[in-house]
Design an enzyme around this catalytic site. Structure first.
Site, short mmCIF file in Angstrom:
data_model
loop_
_atom_site.label_atom_id
_atom_site.label_comp_id
_atom_site.label_asym_id
_atom_site.label_seq_id
_atom_site.Cartn_x
_atom_site.Cartn_y
_atom_site.Cartn_z
N ARG A 166 41.34 30.68 50.32
CA ARG A 166 42.03 30.90 49.23
C ARG A 166 43.31 30.08 49.13
O ARG A 166 44.41 30.65 48.90
CB ARG A 166 42.21 32.59 49.25
CG ARG A 166 40.97 33.30 49.37
CD ARG A 166 40.29 33.34 48.03
NE ARG A 166 39.20 34.30 48.03
CZ ARG A 166 38.03 34.19 48.44
NH1 ARG A 166 37.51 32.88 49.02
NH2 ARG A 166 37.31 35.02 48.46
N SER A 240 41.03 40.48 43.62
CA SER A 240 41.42 40.95 44.84
C SER A 240 42.88 40.47 45.10
O SER A 240 43.48 39.69 44.67
CB SER A 240 40.71 40.24 45.92
OG SER A 240 39.66 40.23 46.07
N GLU A 335 47.48 37.62 47.50
CA GLU A 335 46.78 36.60 47.16
C GLU A 335 47.39 35.69 45.66
O GLU A 335 47.66 34.79 45.59
CB GLU A 335 45.19 36.76 47.06
CG GLU A 335 44.38 35.74 46.58
CD GLU A 335 42.80 36.01 46.16
OE1 GLU A 335 42.26 36.42 47.29
OE2 GLU A 335 42.30 35.76 44.98
P1 FAD Z 1 45.70 30.91 36.40
O1 FAD Z 1 45.80 32.35 36.85
O2 FAD Z 1 46.22 30.40 35.05
O3 FAD Z 1 46.64 30.10 37.44
C1 FAD Z 1 46.63 30.17 38.74
C2 FAD Z 1 47.53 29.24 39.52
O4 FAD Z 1 47.20 27.93 39.56
C3 FAD Z 1 48.94 29.18 38.93
O5 FAD Z 1 49.76 28.85 40.00
C4 FAD Z 1 48.76 28.07 37.82
O6 FAD Z 1 50.14 27.42 37.59
C5 FAD Z 1 47.91 27.04 38.64
N1 FAD Z 1 46.98 26.32 37.57
C6 FAD Z 1 46.19 26.64 36.77
N2 FAD Z 1 45.35 25.72 36.12
C7 FAD Z 1 46.09 24.57 36.83
C8 FAD Z 1 45.88 23.34 36.57
N3 FAD Z 1 44.89 22.79 35.84
N4 FAD Z 1 46.69 22.30 37.29
C9 FAD Z 1 47.55 22.69 38.06
N5 FAD Z 1 47.80 24.13 38.45
C10 FAD Z 1 46.99 24.95 37.57
N6 FAD Z 1 38.96 34.26 42.74
C11 FAD Z 1 38.21 33.96 43.96
O7 FAD Z 1 38.35 32.97 44.44
N7 FAD Z 1 36.95 34.53 43.94
C12 FAD Z 1 36.60 35.34 43.33
O8 FAD Z 1 35.56 36.15 43.42
C13 FAD Z 1 37.41 36.13 42.30
N8 FAD Z 1 37.28 37.05 41.45
C14 FAD Z 1 37.88 37.40 40.68
C15 FAD Z 1 37.63 38.58 39.86
C16 FAD Z 1 38.56 39.10 38.82
C17 FAD Z 1 38.23 40.57 37.76
C18 FAD Z 1 39.75 38.58 38.70
C19 FAD Z 1 40.72 39.08 37.46
C20 FAD Z 1 40.20 37.48 39.31
C21 FAD Z 1 39.28 37.12 40.36
N9 FAD Z 1 39.61 35.81 41.05
C22 FAD Z 1 38.67 35.47 42.06
C23 FAD Z 1 40.97 35.31 40.98
C24 FAD Z 1 40.94 34.24 39.72
O9 FAD Z 1 39.76 34.46 39.00
C25 FAD Z 1 40.77 32.66 40.28
O10 FAD Z 1 41.97 32.35 41.39
C26 FAD Z 1 40.66 31.50 39.24
O11 FAD Z 1 40.60 30.33 39.88
C27 FAD Z 1 42.12 31.50 38.58
O12 FAD Z 1 41.68 30.80 37.39
P2 FAD Z 1 42.84 30.73 36.14
O13 FAD Z 1 42.60 29.63 35.16
O14 FAD Z 1 42.92 31.93 35.55
O15 FAD Z 1 44.31 30.40 36.75
P1 NAP Z 2 31.72 42.72 49.80
O1 NAP Z 2 30.51 41.98 49.57
O2 NAP Z 2 31.79 44.34 49.47
O3 NAP Z 2 32.30 42.53 51.09
C1 NAP Z 2 33.43 42.96 51.70
C2 NAP Z 2 34.40 42.04 52.56
O4 NAP Z 2 33.56 41.43 53.63
C3 NAP Z 2 34.45 40.89 51.54
O5 NAP Z 2 35.96 40.74 51.41
C4 NAP Z 2 33.73 39.62 52.33
O6 NAP Z 2 34.88 38.60 52.60
C5 NAP Z 2 33.38 40.36 53.52
N1 NAP Z 2 32.05 39.95 53.82
C6 NAP Z 2 31.02 40.42 53.47
N2 NAP Z 2 29.92 39.88 54.06
C7 NAP Z 2 30.16 39.01 54.63
C8 NAP Z 2 29.34 37.86 55.42
N3 NAP Z 2 28.14 37.83 55.39
N4 NAP Z 2 30.15 37.00 55.87
C9 NAP Z 2 31.45 36.98 55.95
N5 NAP Z 2 32.08 37.64 55.18
C10 NAP Z 2 31.55 38.82 54.86
O7 NAP Z 2 33.01 42.27 48.87
P2 NAP Z 2 33.21 42.26 47.19
O8 NAP Z 2 34.45 43.12 47.14
O9 NAP Z 2 32.22 43.13 46.83
O10 NAP Z 2 33.36 40.89 46.96
C11 NAP Z 2 32.17 39.93 46.85
C12 NAP Z 2 32.75 38.67 46.94
O11 NAP Z 2 33.20 38.21 45.65
C13 NAP Z 2 33.45 38.49 48.28
O12 NAP Z 2 33.04 37.21 48.51
C14 NAP Z 2 34.93 38.32 47.40
O13 NAP Z 2 35.62 37.43 48.25
C15 NAP Z 2 34.72 37.78 46.03
N6 NAP Z 2 35.67 38.47 45.18
C16 NAP Z 2 36.73 37.64 45.29
C17 NAP Z 2 38.07 38.29 44.64
C18 NAP Z 2 39.30 37.50 44.48
O14 NAP Z 2 40.12 37.82 43.44
N7 NAP Z 2 39.54 36.65 45.42
C19 NAP Z 2 37.69 39.30 43.58
C20 NAP Z 2 36.33 39.88 43.63
C21 NAP Z 2 35.34 39.47 44.25
P3 NAP Z 2 35.17 37.24 51.72
O15 NAP Z 2 36.08 38.17 50.67
O16 NAP Z 2 35.95 36.27 52.40
O17 NAP Z 2 34.00 36.83 51.06
#
Ligand code: FAD
Ligand code: NAP
Length: 341
Positions: A166, A240, A335
């Site tokens: 991340r 998250s 995050e």
């Molecule tokens: P923004 O929130 O608009 O911006 C995020 C950052 O990036 C800011 O610092 C902004 O200035 C910068 N930025 C945006 N666009 C650009 C650009 N073109 N150039 C330079 N900088 C830029 N993340 C995960 O990794 N995995 C997930 O599974 C995941 N699940 C999510 C589920 C939900 C319900 C929500 C609400 C969020 C989740 N996220 C997850 C977080 C988020 O969706 C991601 O980080 C996504 O990439 C953010 O995109 P955005 O366009 O909304 O960025």
């Molecule tokens: P989940 O499947 O219930 O798992 C719980 C946690 O355990 C996750 O955070 C995941 O880590 C880890 N995990 C599970 N199985 C794994 C494996 N086989 N190997 C390594 N790590 C494992 O998680 P969840 O909350 O439902 O989310 C599902 C996926 O969506 C995850 O990958 C999560 O990161 C992603 N997600 C991200 C965001 C965000 O905003 N960043 C929001 C929602 C969901 P990891 O998180 O490192 O994968």
């Protein structure tokens, strides 16, 4: 091109916080982006680029110019060195999930595990988005970005992005310097399913599907996510809220000794702990402080039930961090990025 003054960002941040930008504009081309930057320079304004606003905590009004990135376009080309591969390039303002579905429809596989992540293509490299065992660093080949220092568009290889968990160079050393304009992925004609996460594997097993298609994987992930995560259009959130902490083998063992149910996975030299599990153990799931709350189906997600501010969410986050530190001796890192910083 229009520049709006005192523009509400409520619908431009997924927490739905009531904050505004001193100035705001949308850009749909590189020329418009340059024009916006020239405007900011002429008025001596700071610049903040936003995509979908789904990874932010806006704690107050934003001074300066907010640029909403709406660059569009998707290009698909055969990879000249490998007939089994396809290069797909998305402009930064494309919606990430629609981009993923487009690749699947085109028969270019590898991004299906990243279905239904909100936001834009251009923000995806910022934190090396990841889900269900796949991160974009595994599929990306390069990106283009406008360097605000030189005014030139430059290309970054995957290595130059210094991707981590991340994390990337754009979130760290070069925060604010580059505006990502397009991202290129190398995808496969043949599907290589990544089904390591129990949630996926078990569901396909139960359905008797041994070799799921990319569309089936994408559909299942959408279904699981919709059942576990709040839709930002209904309940404000940024996904998250904390990163999963990585700890040493010894530390994980000491926690495991008194918490046999600990959810953890090997990561590098140590172990990644499921932050959601730690928070849940301490009884935070569903707890509410005014309109700031821990989501009742997923302890890792903080939500705005209506009138919470960024400060309310951060206050709740600090209480959780303190509790986890006191009980498990583990520091949780937030995050999403906070603005104004
Ligand atoms: P923004 O929130 O608009 O911006 C995020 C950052 O990036 C800011 O610092 C902004 O200035 C910068 N930025 C945006 N666009 C650009 C650009 N073109 N150039 C330079 N900088 C830029 N993340 C995960 O990794 N995995 C997930 O599974 C995941 N699940 C999510 C589920 C939900 C319900 C929500 C609400 C969020 C989740 N996220 C997850 C977080 C988020 O969706 C991601 O980080 C996504 O990439 C953010 O995109 P955005 O366009 O909304 O960025
Ligand atoms: P989940 O499947 O219930 O798992 C719980 C946690 O355990 C996750 O955070 C995941 O880590 C880890 N995990 C599970 N199985 C794994 C494996 N086989 N190997 C390594 N790590 C494992 O998680 P969840 O909350 O439902 O989310 C599902 C996926 O969506 C995850 O990958 C999560 O990161 C992603 N997600 C991200 C965001 C965000 O905003 N960043 C929001 C929602 C969901 P990891 O998180 O490192 O994968």
């Amino acid at each position: 091109m229009e520049f709006f003054e005192n523009y509400s960002l409520k619908s431009s941040n997924s927490f739905g916080f009531e904050v505004s930008a001193e100035f705001c504009c949308s850009v749909t081309s590189l020329n418009e982006l340059r024009e916006a930057l020239a405007f900011a320079e002429s008025q001596n304004l700071d610049v903040l680029v936003l995509g979908g606003g789904s990874n932010l905590i806006l704690v107050g009004d934003i001074a300066g110019l907010v640029i909403l990135n709406r660059l569009s376009g998707i290009e698909v080309e055969a990879d000249l060195s490998d007939a089994g591969k396809v290069r797909v390039t998305g402009a930064a303002g494309e919606n990430w999930h629609e981009f993923v579905r487009h690749t699947i429809q085109y028969g270019a596989y590898g991004l299906e595990n990243l279905s239904l992540i909100p936001g834009t293509v251009g923000a995806a490299p910022m934190q090396n988005i990841g889900a269900y065992g796949v991160e974009i660093k595994d599929r990306m080949v390069s990106l283009k970005a406008l360097d605000r220092v030189t005014g030139k568009v430059c290309e970054f290889s995957t290595e130059a992005c210094e991707f981590g968990y991340r994390d990337s160079v754009f979130k760290q050393r070069d925060a604010g310097r580059y505006i990502i304009t397009e991202v290129c992925f190398l995808l496969s004609r043949e599907i290589n399913p990544v089904l390591d996460y129990a949630g996926l594997r078990d569901r396909f097993k139960a359905q008797g599907i041994a070799e799921p298609t990319a569309l089936q994987i994408s559909d299942l992930i959408c279904e699981i996510r919709q059942s576990k995560l709040p839709d930002p259009l209904e309940i404000g959130n940024a996904g998250s809220f904390f990163k999963n902490p990585v700890v040493s083998i010894a530390k994980r063992q000491s926690i495991l000794d008194s918490n046999p149910g600990l959810v953890s996975f090997p990561e590098g030299e140590g172990y990644k702990l499921a932050a959601g599990w730690l928070i849940d153990q301490l009884g935070w799931k569903g707890r509410r402080q005014g309109d700031a709350a821990v989501y009742d189906k997923q302890a890792l997600v903080l939500v705005n039930h209506g009138a919470a501010t960024g400060e309310d969410i951060l206050r709740l986050a600090r209480a959780i961090q303190d509790d986890v530190l006191n009980h498990f001796n583990v520091a949780l890192e937030i995050e999403p990025r906070t603005f104004p910083e």
